[in-house]
Design a protein around this motif. Structure first.
Motif, PDB file in Angstrom:
ATOM      1  N   VAL A 125     -91.990 -29.034  22.896  1.00  0.00           N
ATOM      2  CA  VAL A 125     -92.866 -29.012  21.716  1.00  0.00           C
ATOM      3  C   VAL A 125     -92.400 -27.909  20.768  1.00  0.00           C
ATOM      4  CG1 VAL A 125     -95.215 -28.403  20.962  1.00  0.00           C
ATOM      5  CG2 VAL A 125     -94.876 -30.010  22.856  1.00  0.00           C
ATOM      6  N   THR A 126     -92.385 -28.199  19.477  1.00  0.00           N
ATOM      7  CA  THR A 126     -91.865 -27.244  18.491  1.00  0.00           C
ATOM      8  C   THR A 126     -92.941 -26.633  17.596  1.00  0.00           C
ATOM      9  OG1 THR A 126     -91.397 -29.081  16.963  1.00  0.00           O
ATOM     10  CG2 THR A 126     -89.605 -28.354  18.419  1.00  0.00           C
ATOM     11  N   HIS A 127     -94.203 -26.959  17.844  1.00  0.00           N
ATOM     12  CA  HIS A 127     -95.288 -26.379  17.048  1.00  0.00           C
ATOM     13  C   HIS A 127     -96.578 -26.467  17.848  1.00  0.00           C
ATOM     14  CE1 HIS A 127     -97.422 -26.201  12.810  1.00  0.00           C
ATOM     15  NE2 HIS A 127     -97.670 -25.140  13.557  1.00  0.00           N
ATOM     16  N   HIS A 128     -97.183 -25.325  18.115  1.00  0.00           N
ATOM     17  CA  HIS A 128     -98.468 -25.274  18.819  1.00  0.00           C
ATOM     18  C   HIS A 128     -99.518 -24.810  17.823  1.00  0.00           C
ATOM     19  CE1 HIS A 128    -100.962 -24.716  22.552  1.00  0.00           C
ATOM     20  NE2 HIS A 128    -101.653 -23.971  21.696  1.00  0.00           N
ATOM     21  N   VAL A 129    -100.542 -25.641  17.613  1.00  0.00           N
ATOM     22  CA  VAL A 129    -101.628 -25.323  16.685  1.00  0.00           C
ATOM     23  C   VAL A 129    -102.917 -25.176  17.480  1.00  0.00           C
ATOM     24  CG1 VAL A 129    -102.950 -26.098  14.673  1.00  0.00           C
ATOM     25  CG2 VAL A 129    -100.509 -26.665  14.862  1.00  0.00           C
ATOM     26  N   ALA A 130    -103.634 -24.070  17.266  1.00  0.00           N
ATOM     27  CA  ALA A 130    -104.909 -23.866  17.948  1.00  0.00           C
ATOM     28  C   ALA A 130    -105.997 -23.585  16.926  1.00  0.00           C
ATOM     29  CB  ALA A 130    -104.813 -22.703  18.937  1.00  0.00           C
ATOM     30  N   LEU A 131    -107.156 -24.186  17.133  1.00  0.00           N
ATOM     31  CA  LEU A 131    -108.309 -23.957  16.279  1.00  0.00           C
ATOM     32  C   LEU A 131    -109.131 -22.809  16.839  1.00  0.00           C
ATOM     33  CD1 LEU A 131    -110.113 -24.831  13.893  1.00  0.00           C
ATOM     34  CD2 LEU A 131    -111.259 -26.414  15.468  1.00  0.00           C
TER      35      LEU A 131
END
Length: 248
Positions: free
Chosen positions: A88-94
């Motif tokens: 995975v090349t992008h981890h987004v967390a809210l």
């Protein structure tokens, strides 16, 4: 682009999935109900296969101090590990605006732990901090209720519609990792006591709101601007007053 949305069957997750699909992306909702459990790791390797982006909008099923910390530490660590293994090349967390200013609260200590794990993971990442959702206003009243009285601080709050949160998360997911934090908020600020009083009146709720400057929020004390975003926050267009009128 394949985007896996952890918590993708919930309020924000389902709306994020819909937005990403409308833009032509392969958005995959992942949750215990779809066979993916971030606490145990079940199904993570399979769902992340071929994914470019992971979006984590999941939440703990329990807000008790120990349980919520265990949830965010364990699930985030499992997700980051599986994401690295899958390429995975992008981890987004809210996360939540004001998390770092609410550390007397067990819930926000756990959210801070989640943020720290993401920052320190070595994966390209983006943290999206949102203010409280419109849909959560009644929940805030419930947390502050004793008998028929709702005791709340006059501290300022700038809530945001869930649709606008999902739009911000989806936009961030398909963009370049910011390697930092993006804040999003609604266009209007209110006193916390004021907005809950307005909400209960609109819903014909008989509870009485009492203004108490000493009242906390999720166990943490509040100053006037604790819950407000910074000057660089991206402001959404949906106003609370208009939204509430439509609900009524």
């Amino acid at each position: 682009m394949k985007v896996v949305v952890i918590g993708g069957t919930g309020l924000i997750g389902s709306k994020t999935v819909d937005r990403l699909r409308a833009e032509g992306h392969e958005a995959v909702p992942a949750a215990p109900g779809t066979g993916v459990n971030t606490l145990t790791g079940e199904g993570l390797a399979e769902v992340l296969r071929g994914a470019s982006v992971v979006v984590d909008v999941s939440n703990s099923p329990s807000f008790a101090d120990d349980a919520v910390m265990e949830f965010f530490r364990t699930s985030t660590a499992n997700l980051l590990r599986a994401g690295a293994e899958a390429g995975v090349t992008h981890h987004v967390a809210l996360s939540v605006v004001g998390t770092d200013r609410l550390q007397e609260s067990g819930y926000f200590r756990a959210k801070q732990a989640q943020e720290n794990l993401v920052r320190e993971s070595g994966l390209p990442y983006s943290l999206v901090r949102a203010t409280q959702f419109f849909e959560f206003m009644t929940g805030i009243a419930d947390m502050a209720t004793e008998g028929n009285t709702v005791r709340l601080s006059p501290a300022r709050i700038q809530p945001i519609h869930s649709d606008d949160v999902a739009a911000a998360v989806a936009r961030t997911a398909v963009g370049t990792p910011v390697e930092g934090t993006v804040e999003v908020a609604g266009p209007e600020a209110f006193g916390l006591d004021e907005i809950i009083r307005t909400t209960l009146t609109a819903r014909n709720d008989p509870r009485t709101v009492v203004t108490d400057p000493r009242a906390g929020y999720s166990g943490a004390p509040l100053e006037e601007n604790t819950l407000l975003p910074g000057p660089d926050a991206r402001l959404a267009g949906t106003g609370y007053t208009d939204w509430l009128a439509r609900q009524s």
